[in-house]
Motif scaffolding. Structure first.
Motif, PDB file in Angstrom:
ATOM      1  N   ASP A 219     -36.606  22.316  -7.437  1.00  8.68           N
ATOM      2  CA  ASP A 219     -37.878  22.734  -6.827  1.00  8.68           C
ATOM      3  C   ASP A 219     -39.043  22.508  -7.783  1.00  8.68           C
ATOM      4  OD1 ASP A 219     -37.051  24.804  -8.514  1.00  8.68           O
ATOM      5  OD2 ASP A 219     -37.729  26.412  -7.197  1.00  8.68           O
ATOM      6  N   ILE A 220     -38.859  22.862  -9.053  1.00 11.32           N
ATOM      7  CA  ILE A 220     -39.937  22.720 -10.036  1.00 11.32           C
ATOM      8  C   ILE A 220     -39.456  21.827 -11.174  1.00 11.32           C
ATOM      9  CG2 ILE A 220     -41.291  23.991 -11.766  1.00 11.32           C
ATOM     10  CD1 ILE A 220     -41.087  26.458  -9.947  1.00 11.32           C
ATOM     11  N   ILE A 221     -40.293  20.871 -11.583  1.00 12.63           N
ATOM     12  CA  ILE A 221     -40.003  20.171 -12.844  1.00 12.63           C
ATOM     13  C   ILE A 221     -41.130  20.577 -13.793  1.00 12.63           C
ATOM     14  CG2 ILE A 221     -39.369  18.031 -13.982  1.00 12.63           C
ATOM     15  CD1 ILE A 221     -39.078  16.691 -11.272  1.00 12.63           C
ATOM     16  N   SER A 222     -40.799  21.343 -14.799  1.00 17.52           N
ATOM     17  CA  SER A 222     -41.842  21.873 -15.691  1.00 17.52           C
ATOM     18  C   SER A 222     -41.740  21.200 -17.064  1.00 17.52           C
ATOM     19  CB  SER A 222     -41.687  23.392 -15.780  1.00 17.52           C
ATOM     20  OG  SER A 222     -42.621  23.921 -16.675  1.00 17.52           O
ATOM     21  N   ALA A 224     -39.148  19.686 -17.831  1.00 20.43           N
ATOM     22  CA  ALA A 224     -38.180  18.632 -17.453  1.00 20.43           C
ATOM     23  C   ALA A 224     -36.906  18.699 -18.286  1.00 20.43           C
ATOM     24  CB  ALA A 224     -38.800  17.233 -17.523  1.00 20.43           C
ATOM     25  N   ARG A 225     -36.754  19.768 -19.081  1.00 20.12           N
ATOM     26  CA  ARG A 225     -35.546  19.863 -19.919  1.00 20.12           C
ATOM     27  C   ARG A 225     -34.290  19.974 -19.060  1.00 20.12           C
ATOM     28  NH1 ARG A 225     -39.022  18.203 -22.866  1.00 20.12           N
ATOM     29  NH2 ARG A 225     -39.002  18.420 -25.111  1.00 20.12           N
ATOM     30  N   THR A 226     -34.398  20.637 -17.897  1.00 23.27           N
ATOM     31  CA  THR A 226     -33.236  20.766 -17.009  1.00 23.27           C
ATOM     32  C   THR A 226     -32.817  19.380 -16.524  1.00 23.27           C
ATOM     33  OG1 THR A 226     -34.044  22.922 -16.273  1.00 23.27           O
ATOM     34  CG2 THR A 226     -32.420  21.847 -14.864  1.00 23.27           C
TER      35      THR A 226
HETATM   36  C1  R5P Z   1     -35.414  27.256 -12.357  1.00 20.24           C
HETATM   37  O1  R5P Z   1     -34.759  28.152 -11.952  1.00 20.24           O
HETATM   38  C2  R5P Z   1     -36.006  26.159 -11.512  1.00 20.24           C
HETATM   39  O2  R5P Z   1     -35.342  25.976 -10.299  1.00 20.24           O
HETATM   40  C3  R5P Z   1     -36.041  24.861 -12.287  1.00 20.24           C
HETATM   41  O3  R5P Z   1     -34.716  24.452 -12.547  1.00 20.24           O
HETATM   42  C4  R5P Z   1     -36.759  25.032 -13.563  1.00 20.24           C
HETATM   43  O4  R5P Z   1     -37.996  25.625 -13.316  1.00 20.24           O
HETATM   44  C5  R5P Z   1     -36.966  23.705 -14.252  1.00 20.24           C
HETATM   45  O5  R5P Z   1     -37.645  23.962 -15.431  1.00 20.24           O
HETATM   46  P1  R5P Z   1     -37.750  22.896 -16.589  1.00 20.24           P
HETATM   47  O6  R5P Z   1     -38.316  21.643 -15.992  1.00 20.24           O
HETATM   48  O7  R5P Z   1     -38.687  23.542 -17.584  1.00 20.24           O
HETATM   49  O8  R5P Z   1     -36.381  22.696 -17.164  1.00 20.24           O
END
Ligand code: R5P
Length: 307
Positions: A219-222, A224-226
């Motif tokens: 849902d969110i790419i923040s 992007a480490r995930t």
């Molecule tokens: C977390 O529970 C969300 O679903 C995303 O996996 C998360 O926000 C991704 O964050 P980031 O891009 O900092 O790894």
């Protein structure tokens, strides 16, 4: 009743798209900063007796929230019948629990603040993890536009033999819905997050991916480490480069470039936050949601409802 859309800075395209679809006008509003950093807000189009729709995506919310609240209060003072908010990205949804003693549960405080200033809210896929509904924290009516059908449609049209991969167990319900719509198989990773930028994942059954195009869906790419952890894990297993698809292109700092450099084949997002990766348009269902809320009769205050 005639409505008018007012765009907070950076939301001009969103406002114009909504106005075209709702056949209404975009009003004139000036929002700027004084030299000392304080906000100046002036609503120039008459709003007396009208439904006001504020267009304001809430990515990077701390730089936007005061002007938004000033605009909402000013619209009311100037006689607006109702004031609604279209925020394709709704901020402060992720801190939904006190993980460490003394932490602020900001999702609740932010929701209370917004609910005091607007009469209704439209957003796209807010990060509902430990909450089942926006109504748990927002006290005003809201409509959530679901991105899953749009993502599924994009995948069907653009990717051959996809397999959808969710980053963690909480994404299962959501990824499975996109997968059903795209008529594709899916699996979910096991994810461990040790810090803001320290994430690892593993694929339970790498064999399931052979011969298919892996698509990481979140849902969110923040930071992007995930996604980067998943991209590297797939590469380590000798699997094809994945297409990464996210709803909200938050992309803090160099996250987008980092994700491509880590080996993503392509990065695709919805236009809930303006970004070069935007490829999926949410404006149609957003306008539909606004139309429904504008058609809703205002709630009768409890003291008057017994008449
Ligand atoms: C977390 O529970 C969300 O679903 C995303 O996996 C998360 O926000 C991704 O964050 P980031 O891009 O900092 O790894």
């Amino acid at each position: 009743m005639k409505s008018v859309i007012l765009a907070l800075p950076g939301n001009e395209q969103l406002a114009a798209g909504l106005a075209a679809k709702l056949q209404t006008e975009v009003g004139r509003m000036t929002v700027r900063r004084f030299p000392d950093g304080e906000s100046y807000v002036r609503i120039e189009t008459p709003v007396d007796g009208r439904n006001v729709v504020l267009a304001c995506g809430l990515h990077d919310p701390d730089t936007k929230i005061l002007a938004l609240l000033f605009a909402a209060s000013t619209a009311r003072e100037l006689g607006a019948a109702r004031v609604g908010l279209v925020a394709p990205y709704l901020a402060y949804m992720r801190q939904d629990k006190r993980f460490n003693e003394g932490e602020s549960i900001t999702s609740v405080h932010f929701a209370k603040l917004i609910s005091r200033y607007v009469d209704w809210l439209v957003t796209v896929d807010p990060h509902l993890h430990r909450r089942s509904s926006l109504n748990d924290i927002y006290s005003v009516p809201s409509i959530i536009v679901r991105a899953a059908p749009l993502l599924a449609q994009w995948i069907r049209a653009n990717v051959e033999a996809p397999i959808l991969i969710g980053p963690d167990s909480e994404s299962e319900q959501w990824v499975s819905e996109v997968a059903r719509g795209a008529d594709a198989p899916h699996l979910v990773l096991e994810k461990i997050r040790r810090g803001d930028r320290d994430v690892s994942v593993s694929i339970p059954d790498p064999g399931a991916l052979r011969g298919l195009t892996p698509m990481l869906v979140d849902d969110i790419i923040s930071t992007a480490r995930t996604m980067m952890a998943a991209v590297r894990h797939l590469a380590g297993l000798g699997l094809a480069k994945p297409v990464c698809i996210g709803v909200h292109a938050v992309f803090s700092g160099s996250a987008h470039a980092d994700l491509l450099a880590a080996g993503a084949e392509r990065v695709i997002t919805c236009n809930t936050i303006a970004h070069e990766s935007n490829a999926i348009d949410v404006s149609g269902p957003l306008a539909e949601a606004v139309r429904n809320l504008l058609a809703m009769r205002p709630a009768v205050p409890a003291s008057e409802s017994a008449l």
